[in-house]
Scaffold this motif. Sequence first.
Motif, PDB file in Angstrom:
ATOM      1  N   PHE A 248     -13.994  -7.525  51.150  1.00  0.00           N
ATOM      2  CA  PHE A 248     -14.495  -8.621  51.647  1.00  0.00           C
ATOM      3  C   PHE A 248     -13.531  -9.230  52.786  1.00  0.00           C
ATOM      4  CE2 PHE A 248     -14.252 -13.286  52.613  1.00  0.00           C
ATOM      5  CZ  PHE A 248     -15.607 -13.623  52.790  1.00  0.00           C
ATOM      6  N   PHE A 249     -14.291  -9.562  53.899  1.00  0.00           N
ATOM      7  CA  PHE A 249     -13.507 -10.023  55.267  1.00  0.00           C
ATOM      8  C   PHE A 249     -14.308 -11.316  55.506  1.00  0.00           C
ATOM      9  CE2 PHE A 249     -12.757  -9.224  59.890  1.00  0.00           C
ATOM     10  CZ  PHE A 249     -11.617 -10.097  59.722  1.00  0.00           C
ATOM     11  N   GLY A 250     -13.629 -12.498  56.048  1.00  0.00           N
ATOM     12  CA  GLY A 250     -14.208 -13.463  56.558  1.00  0.00           C
ATOM     13  C   GLY A 250     -13.546 -14.002  57.752  1.00  0.00           C
ATOM     14  N   ILE A 251     -14.299 -14.703  58.442  1.00  0.00           N
ATOM     15  CA  ILE A 251     -13.394 -15.416  59.841  1.00  0.00           C
ATOM     16  C   ILE A 251     -14.019 -16.925  59.771  1.00  0.00           C
ATOM     17  CG2 ILE A 251     -13.020 -13.222  60.849  1.00  0.00           C
ATOM     18  CD1 ILE A 251     -14.972 -13.757  62.954  1.00  0.00           C
ATOM     19  N   CYS A 252     -13.184 -17.697  60.175  1.00  0.00           N
ATOM     20  CA  CYS A 252     -13.653 -19.124  60.577  1.00  0.00           C
ATOM     21  C   CYS A 252     -14.322 -19.818  59.303  1.00  0.00           C
ATOM     22  CB  CYS A 252     -14.504 -19.114  61.788  1.00  0.00           C
ATOM     23  SG  CYS A 252     -14.343 -20.732  62.600  1.00  0.00           S
ATOM     24  N   PHE A 253     -15.618 -19.959  59.626  1.00  0.00           N
ATOM     25  CA  PHE A 253     -16.304 -20.678  58.519  1.00  0.00           C
ATOM     26  C   PHE A 253     -16.278 -19.683  57.244  1.00  0.00           C
ATOM     27  CE2 PHE A 253     -20.373 -22.273  56.304  1.00  0.00           C
ATOM     28  CZ  PHE A 253     -20.284 -23.732  56.581  1.00  0.00           C
ATOM     29  N   GLY A 254     -16.279 -18.560  57.359  1.00  0.00           N
ATOM     30  CA  GLY A 254     -16.342 -17.574  56.230  1.00  0.00           C
ATOM     31  C   GLY A 254     -14.928 -17.452  55.530  1.00  0.00           C
ATOM     32  N   ASN A 255     -13.743 -18.021  56.141  1.00  0.00           N
ATOM     33  CA  ASN A 255     -12.508 -18.282  55.661  1.00  0.00           C
ATOM     34  C   ASN A 255     -12.525 -19.275  54.853  1.00  0.00           C
ATOM     35  OD1 ASN A 255      -9.342 -18.042  55.696  1.00  0.00           O
ATOM     36  ND2 ASN A 255      -9.623 -20.045  56.557  1.00  0.00           N
ATOM     37  N   GLN A 256     -13.155 -20.493  55.127  1.00  0.00           N
ATOM     38  CA  GLN A 256     -13.224 -21.744  54.583  1.00  0.00           C
ATOM     39  C   GLN A 256     -14.015 -21.367  53.243  1.00  0.00           C
ATOM     40  OE1 GLN A 256     -15.086 -24.173  57.596  1.00  0.00           O
ATOM     41  NE2 GLN A 256     -13.191 -24.044  58.934  1.00  0.00           N
ATOM     42  N   LEU A 257     -15.282 -20.757  53.204  1.00  0.00           N
ATOM     43  CA  LEU A 257     -16.030 -20.362  52.152  1.00  0.00           C
ATOM     44  C   LEU A 257     -15.284 -19.585  51.323  1.00  0.00           C
ATOM     45  CD1 LEU A 257     -19.540 -20.041  53.476  1.00  0.00           C
ATOM     46  CD2 LEU A 257     -18.224 -22.041  52.888  1.00  0.00           C
ATOM     47  N   PHE A 258     -14.566 -18.553  51.741  1.00  0.00           N
ATOM     48  CA  PHE A 258     -13.553 -17.749  50.842  1.00  0.00           C
ATOM     49  C   PHE A 258     -12.809 -18.651  50.021  1.00  0.00           C
ATOM     50  CE2 PHE A 258      -9.766 -14.522  50.707  1.00  0.00           C
ATOM     51  CZ  PHE A 258     -10.259 -14.105  49.475  1.00  0.00           C
ATOM     52  N   GLY A 259     -12.177 -19.618  50.495  1.00  0.00           N
ATOM     53  CA  GLY A 259     -11.118 -20.441  50.334  1.00  0.00           C
ATOM     54  C   GLY A 259     -11.952 -21.231  48.997  1.00  0.00           C
ATOM     55  N   ARG A 260     -12.928 -21.855  49.427  1.00  0.00           N
ATOM     56  CA  ARG A 260     -13.662 -22.574  48.255  1.00  0.00           C
ATOM     57  C   ARG A 260     -14.219 -21.768  47.058  1.00  0.00           C
ATOM     58  NH1 ARG A 260     -18.536 -24.830  49.695  1.00  0.00           N
ATOM     59  NH2 ARG A 260     -18.298 -25.694  47.491  1.00  0.00           N
ATOM     60  N   ALA A 261     -14.448 -20.412  47.156  1.00  0.00           N
ATOM     61  CA  ALA A 261     -14.860 -19.331  46.347  1.00  0.00           C
ATOM     62  C   ALA A 261     -13.542 -19.134  45.325  1.00  0.00           C
ATOM     63  CB  ALA A 261     -15.558 -18.108  46.746  1.00  0.00           C
ATOM     64  N   LEU A 262     -12.432 -19.389  45.865  1.00  0.00           N
ATOM     65  CA  LEU A 262     -11.156 -19.068  45.212  1.00  0.00           C
ATOM     66  C   LEU A 262     -10.793 -20.467  44.460  1.00  0.00           C
ATOM     67  CD1 LEU A 262      -8.961 -17.180  47.856  1.00  0.00           C
ATOM     68  CD2 LEU A 262     -10.405 -16.347  45.887  1.00  0.00           C
ATOM     69  N   GLY A 263     -11.502 -21.568  44.457  1.00  0.00           N
ATOM     70  CA  GLY A 263     -11.336 -22.556  44.021  1.00  0.00           C
ATOM     71  C   GLY A 263     -10.396 -23.626  44.846  1.00  0.00           C
ATOM     72  N   LEU A 264     -10.539 -23.604  46.079  1.00  0.00           N
ATOM     73  CA  LEU A 264      -9.516 -24.318  46.991  1.00  0.00           C
ATOM     74  C   LEU A 264     -10.644 -25.472  47.504  1.00  0.00           C
ATOM     75  CD1 LEU A 264      -7.486 -21.722  48.699  1.00  0.00           C
ATOM     76  CD2 LEU A 264      -6.638 -23.353  46.517  1.00  0.00           C
ATOM     77  N   SER A 265     -10.023 -26.333  48.234  1.00  0.00           N
ATOM     78  CA  SER A 265     -10.855 -27.612  48.762  1.00  0.00           C
ATOM     79  C   SER A 265     -10.632 -27.426  50.230  1.00  0.00           C
ATOM     80  CB  SER A 265     -10.465 -28.949  48.419  1.00  0.00           C
ATOM     81  OG  SER A 265      -9.025 -29.060  48.491  1.00  0.00           O
ATOM     82  N   THR A 266     -11.537 -27.849  51.053  1.00  0.00           N
ATOM     83  CA  THR A 266     -11.521 -27.931  52.322  1.00  0.00           C
ATOM     84  C   THR A 266     -11.285 -29.508  53.023  1.00  0.00           C
ATOM     85  OG1 THR A 266     -13.797 -27.965  52.800  1.00  0.00           O
ATOM     86  CG2 THR A 266     -12.667 -25.761  52.714  1.00  0.00           C
ATOM     87  N   TYR A 267     -10.846 -29.961  54.272  1.00  0.00           N
ATOM     88  CA  TYR A 267     -10.575 -30.915  54.787  1.00  0.00           C
ATOM     89  C   TYR A 267     -11.073 -31.086  56.297  1.00  0.00           C
ATOM     90  CZ  TYR A 267      -6.205 -29.460  56.318  1.00  0.00           C
ATOM     91  OH  TYR A 267      -5.123 -28.585  56.852  1.00  0.00           O
TER      92      TYR A 267
END
Length: 366
Positions: A248-267
């Motif tokens: 998997f490779f994600g950029i920008c919004f894809g990075n934020q969704l990757f973070g959320r999939a890992l259990g992290l939050s966004t702000y």
Amino acid sequence: MNNAVLVLEDGRVFHGTPYGAEGETFGEMVFNTGMTGYQETLTDPSYHRQIVAMTAPHIGNTGVNDEDPESSRVWVAGYVVREPSRVVSNWRANRSLDAYLKEQGVVGIALKGTRALTRHLRERGAMRAGIFTSPTVPEAELVERVRQAPAMSGADLAGEVATAEPYIVKAIGAKRFTVAAVDLGIKGMTPHRMAERGCEVHVLPANATYEQIMAVEPDGVFYSNGPGDPATADVGVLRQVLAGGTPFFGICFGNQLFGRALGLSTYKLRYGHRGVNQPVQDLRTGKVEISAHNHGFAVRAPGDGPFDTPFGPAEVSHVNLNDECVEGLRLSDGRAFSVQYHPEAAAGPHDAAYLFDEFCEVMSRA
């Protein structure tokens, strides 16, 4: 000449002259620090529902051509410049920027106070705004209308800009890999960069299911940039991708969704990163890259070493040297990674182009 006003939700009003189409428009007021690349900025779907102010003093010098757009239309809700170029000078240009904005129905304003506007946004943060040409009501009423416009926080916008039907970008030269690219607001240069490396890219709608992604038999899955609040997006499909082990490779919004999939939050960032001059450090090597950005949200992640996720240990791979926000994430086994910036360099520097090569290396190992 008719007058125009830019009205911010906190009551600040800037006066100028109409630029582009006339009428009225609403959106989140942001600024872009790039000295070049205005055509790529205008056609980047990540700017959907945003009014963009350019901090460079002269805009429109090289006109508009038919080769550089990143999508089929202009996505910005409105456009703010300081001094529009009076002359178009470039052999590739076939129209002026002013004519292009009129053709696309984009309401803009030229005003002398772009520096004051930028300083105001840096102090107060991004906020709702409206541009009105030849207004016929008091400014206080315009402020109230701006305050009634929808905010960016909580906005689910990826589905509004993504392709409705799948399409394929063929590999340039010999085909090496098949990539399933989920379109959350993808820019045209992104699949092109992968095609240059022998990838056949199947671009899928934002709401593609795991079964639809796997149906193309991908060697890797890519999540693109896009607009809106990442907290509104469903990451269930991405979790299935990660659980299945597909690179998997994600950029920008894809990075934020990757973070959320890992259990992290966004702000939400105070005023975001938008431009082609953001310094990012690769924590693995210490190397600093100058990178292209367009984001108003970021991932909140532990920066002091690996952390546990449902898919194994992960770590922050890149940080922004201006404000230390997270600019990249990576599973420790290397099969999935993402960055918050735009390595396709449209527009912007090419320091981060190696990330597409890394994606190919991960797919090759898999």
